[in-house]
Design an enzyme around this catalytic site. Sequence first.
Site, mmCIF file in Angstrom:
data_model
loop_
_atom_site.group_PDB
_atom_site.id
_atom_site.type_symbol
_atom_site.label_atom_id
_atom_site.label_comp_id
_atom_site.label_asym_id
_atom_site.label_seq_id
_atom_site.Cartn_x
_atom_site.Cartn_y
_atom_site.Cartn_z
ATOM 1 N N LYS A 1 0.837 -1.203 0.000
ATOM 2 C CA LYS A 1 0.000 0.000 0.000
ATOM 3 C C LYS A 1 0.871 1.251 0.000
ATOM 4 O O LYS A 1 2.089 1.181 0.206
ATOM 5 C CB LYS A 1 -0.933 0.008 1.212
ATOM 6 N N TYR B 1 15.771 30.654 4.187
ATOM 7 C CA TYR B 1 14.616 31.394 4.667
ATOM 8 C C TYR B 1 14.687 31.603 6.181
ATOM 9 O O TYR B 1 14.987 30.678 6.940
ATOM 10 C CB TYR B 1 13.322 30.632 4.341
ATOM 11 N N ARG C 1 -10.569 1.398 15.131
ATOM 12 C CA ARG C 1 -10.493 2.023 13.813
ATOM 13 C C ARG C 1 -11.523 1.306 12.943
ATOM 14 O O ARG C 1 -12.708 1.505 13.126
ATOM 15 C CB ARG C 1 -9.058 1.940 13.264
ATOM 16 N N MET D 1 11.419 24.651 -0.680
ATOM 17 C CA MET D 1 10.596 23.756 -1.495
ATOM 18 C C MET D 1 11.437 22.844 -2.374
ATOM 19 O O MET D 1 11.139 21.648 -2.515
ATOM 20 C CB MET D 1 9.634 24.571 -2.365
#
Length: 386
Positions: free
Chosen positions: A47, A276, A145, A324
Site C-alpha cells: 500500500k 529562509y 479504527r 521547497m
Amino acid sequence: MIRSTVAHVDLAALQANFKAIQKFIEMGIADPKGPRRTIPKVIAVVKANAYGHGSERVALALEAAGADLLACADIEEAVVLRRAGVRAPVLIFGALSVSDLDGLFEFSLTPTISTPSAARAVQQAAAKHRTTLGYHLKIDTGMNRLGFRHDNLRRTLPEVLASPNLRLEAIYTHFATADEPETPFFDQQRTNFEAALKTIDAIADPQGPRRSIHAANSAATLRDSRVWYDFVRPGLLLYGIVPPPLASTIPLTPVMSLTSRVVAVKGIRPGEGVGYGLRFTADAPVTTAVIPAGYADGIDLRVSGRCHVLIRGRRVPIVGAVSMDMMMVDVTGLDEVSPGDEVVIIGRQGSESWQQIDAREMAAAIGTIPYEVVCRIGSRIERQYE
C-alpha cells in the site's frame, strides 16, 4: 532528462528480504520447543505506493519472489497493480464506502468487510454481477479504527455470514501496540481476537470451508510467533527497515536509497545567515553546498540542524531552513567539494558503519517514524530500479 535527486530501488534486495522473512518464519515454526504448525504464508503489503518505493515494480518483484497475497489500501491502488500486470491475489485493507465496487469484480480483487453497511453494499454488488465474492472479515480487537467489535459479533455478524453472494475466506485483526513492547495491550488484543474466533466458529456454518487467520504486521511478526496464524503481513520489513524500537536478527537490506548532486558551493562570512528566516548564522567562515532536494520532494522541514547527508564519504550537517526545492549543508573543511559531487540523503557512501544514513536514523532525529520518511518521498523523484 532525469533530475539530480533520484530514489534508487534495489529489487534484488527486496526479493532477498522477502526470502529472509520466509526463512525466519520457517525457522520459528521448526523450533522444537514450539507447537507443530503449518508454515504461515506471506501477505506482502504494498500500500501507499509500496511505502514510497513504487508499487508496480515492487509488486511484480514480490509476485515473482513467491508472495502468496499482496495487500493495498484501496481499490484504486489495486487497479494500478492489475494494470501493471500483477496476477497474484490482491487484498484491499481499507473501507469500501467511497469506492466504485465494480472494480472488485472487474479486476478480481478481495475486499475486507469491516462494517455491516459494507457487507450489504458488497452483497448487493455481487448479486448484480451474479457471482459469489470471497472476502476477509476484519475484527476490531481494541484499536477502534475499522472492524466489527470483537465483543458484539453475535449481534452484528449473522447477517453478514448469511449473505448469499459472499464467501468468508479469512478473518483478521490489526494490533495497535505491536511496536511497544512495554505495553500489555498487545496481549489483550490477542486474547480478544482468539475469543472472537471462537464466537465466529459458534455462529458460522460448521460445514463451511476453513477460514484463514492473520494478524501479524512487521512488528508483531518479530515480537510473537503466537500471532503468526496462517499468514503474516510484513510491510516495513520487506523494505529492509525494522520497526523501531524493535531489533531483529533477520538479514535485511534497505531497498531504497535517495541520492542527489551538489549544484552550487557558497562561501558564507561570519555573521551572515543561510536560507529562509536566516535560521542558521555563521559565527566563523563557513562553506555550504546547495542540494536540489526540498520539502516538495518529501524532505522534512525538521531535518535542519538534526540530520546529515554524505558527501565524499563524510557526514555533513544540514543547515538553514529546507526550502521547497533545495536544502543546504555545511561542507566547511571538506576539500574541493564542487558541483556534480554525489550526495547521499538516505543510503550508503562507503564501507564504514558511520557512512550510512537510514530511514530509522532520520526518523529518530526528527521525532517521527521511518514509515513516514519513506512514504513521503515525492512523486517528482525519479525511481530507478536496479
